[in-house]
Scaffold this motif. Structure first.
Motif, short mmCIF file in Angstrom:
data_model
loop_
_atom_site.label_atom_id
_atom_site.label_comp_id
_atom_site.label_asym_id
_atom_site.label_seq_id
_atom_site.Cartn_x
_atom_site.Cartn_y
_atom_site.Cartn_z
N LEU A 49 -5.91 -0.42 10.43
CA LEU A 49 -4.51 -0.46 10.02
C LEU A 49 -3.58 -0.34 11.23
CD1 LEU A 49 -4.65 1.73 6.80
CD2 LEU A 49 -4.14 -0.71 6.89
N TRP A 106 3.43 6.89 6.91
CA TRP A 106 2.69 5.78 7.51
C TRP A 106 2.97 5.66 9.00
CZ3 TRP A 106 -1.37 3.80 5.39
CH2 TRP A 106 -1.50 3.75 4.00
N VAL A 108 -10.83 2.68 8.96
CA VAL A 108 -9.69 2.09 8.25
C VAL A 108 -8.40 2.39 8.99
CG1 VAL A 108 -8.35 2.13 6.11
CG2 VAL A 108 -10.86 2.19 6.02
N ARG A 109 -8.24 3.63 9.43
CA ARG A 109 -7.05 4.00 10.20
C ARG A 109 -6.92 3.14 11.46
NH1 ARG A 109 -4.45 9.10 10.53
NH2 ARG A 109 -6.27 10.06 9.54
N LEU A 152 -7.77 8.72 5.12
CA LEU A 152 -8.25 7.42 5.57
C LEU A 152 -9.46 7.62 6.46
CD1 LEU A 152 -4.91 5.62 6.57
CD2 LEU A 152 -6.23 5.30 4.46
N GLU A 168 0.18 9.60 0.25
CA GLU A 168 -0.68 9.81 1.42
C GLU A 168 -2.07 10.21 0.96
OE1 GLU A 168 -0.79 12.24 5.68
OE2 GLU A 168 0.93 12.45 4.32
N GLU A 169 -3.06 9.45 1.42
CA GLU A 169 -4.45 9.69 1.07
C GLU A 169 -5.28 9.74 2.34
OE1 GLU A 169 -4.71 7.30 -3.15
OE2 GLU A 169 -4.94 6.16 -1.29
N VAL A 227 -8.47 -2.01 -1.30
CA VAL A 227 -8.96 -0.83 -2.03
C VAL A 227 -9.24 -1.18 -3.49
CG1 VAL A 227 -8.30 1.46 -2.87
CG2 VAL A 227 -7.85 0.83 -0.49
N HIS A 244 -3.81 -3.50 2.38
CA HIS A 244 -4.76 -2.39 2.33
C HIS A 244 -5.04 -1.99 0.88
CE1 HIS A 244 -6.60 1.51 2.90
NE2 HIS A 244 -5.55 2.13 2.38
N TYR A 245 -3.99 -1.86 0.08
CA TYR A 245 -4.18 -1.49 -1.32
C TYR A 245 -4.92 -2.58 -2.09
CZ TYR A 245 -0.96 2.45 -0.68
OH TYR A 245 -0.37 3.62 -0.27
N LEU A 253 -10.12 -4.86 7.76
CA LEU A 253 -9.85 -3.91 6.68
C LEU A 253 -10.79 -4.16 5.52
CD1 LEU A 253 -5.98 -4.00 6.56
CD2 LEU A 253 -7.46 -2.44 7.77
#
Length: 207
Positions: free
Chosen positions: A46, A141, A42-43, A38, A35-36, A173, A169-170, A17
């Motif tokens: 994850l 998710w 990244v998807r 991806l 929801e953003e 980011v 993940h955040y 990640l």
């Protein structure tokens, strides 16, 4: 108020990640994870991070590590007892939370503080926005990186794994900024109430 910035190392499992009892009230500040879009990479990372390979069994390289873990488990269990009176359920929850926290490169005390703020340790908690379980994971998710069934977010290990992976993940980011990552987790990025509450409760779970 000055921002509290803390950096955490990325766990090897997620490398792809790019002492008071728990009594605080559940804090409702933001609207939950948003929801953003991806990137495919990244998807994929994850999705791999939340896939299951077996039960949460801790392993230790030496006796001292195991003894430290057992001391943590005993102390955390005593503090959580008012919220989870049944010993088998309480121990299983803590063992799972420790495993998933460490797997994601997070401190168990931080995750316990987050769970306390998000759900008050209620397994079947549902927010007004639809977030579910201990770590209040949004159902989208399950569609983005899971099997598509949001009901699985009420399974303890699934919920803790998703929550820890999402927070990691955040963190990635936000380039290791835990204050901003927690705000993003809660849907209140840049506002101090939620990160401050998690940090305060984290201190209660330090062993």
């Amino acid at each position: 108020m000055n921002r509290r910035r803390r950096s955490l190392l990325t766990a090897a499992a997620l490398a792809p990640l790019a002492a008071a009892p728990a009594t605080a009230q559940v804090l409702r500040v933001g609207r939950g994870q948003v929801e953003e879009p991806l990137a495919d990479s990244v998807r994929t990372a994850l999705s791999a991070a939340v896939s299951f390979s077996g039960p949460p069994r801790a392993s230790f390289s030496d006796v001292d590590q195991r003894l430290a873990y057992l001391r943590w488990l005993g102390a955390a269990s005593d503090r959580l007892k008012p919220r989870m009176p049944e010993t088998p359920l309480r121990v299983e929850f803590l063992e799972t939370l420790w495993y998933e926290s460490k797997r994601a490169g997070l401190e168990p005390a931080l995750v316990l503080g987050l769970v306390q703020v998000e759900s008050g340790f209620r397994k079947f908690a549902i927010s007004s926005a639809g977030a579910r379980g201990y770590m209040q994971v949004m159902p989208f998710w399950a569609r983005l990186i899971g099997d598509g069934d949001p009901a699985t977010l009420f399974h303890a290990q699934t919920n803790l794994r998703f929550g820890c992976v999402i927070l990691r993940h955040y963190l990635n980011v936000e380039q290791g900024d835990l204050y901003l990552a927690l705000g993003r987790y809660n849907g209140s990025r840049g506002q101090p109430q939620y990160p401050s509450a998690v940090f305060a409760n984290q201190q209660r779970w330090m062993v």
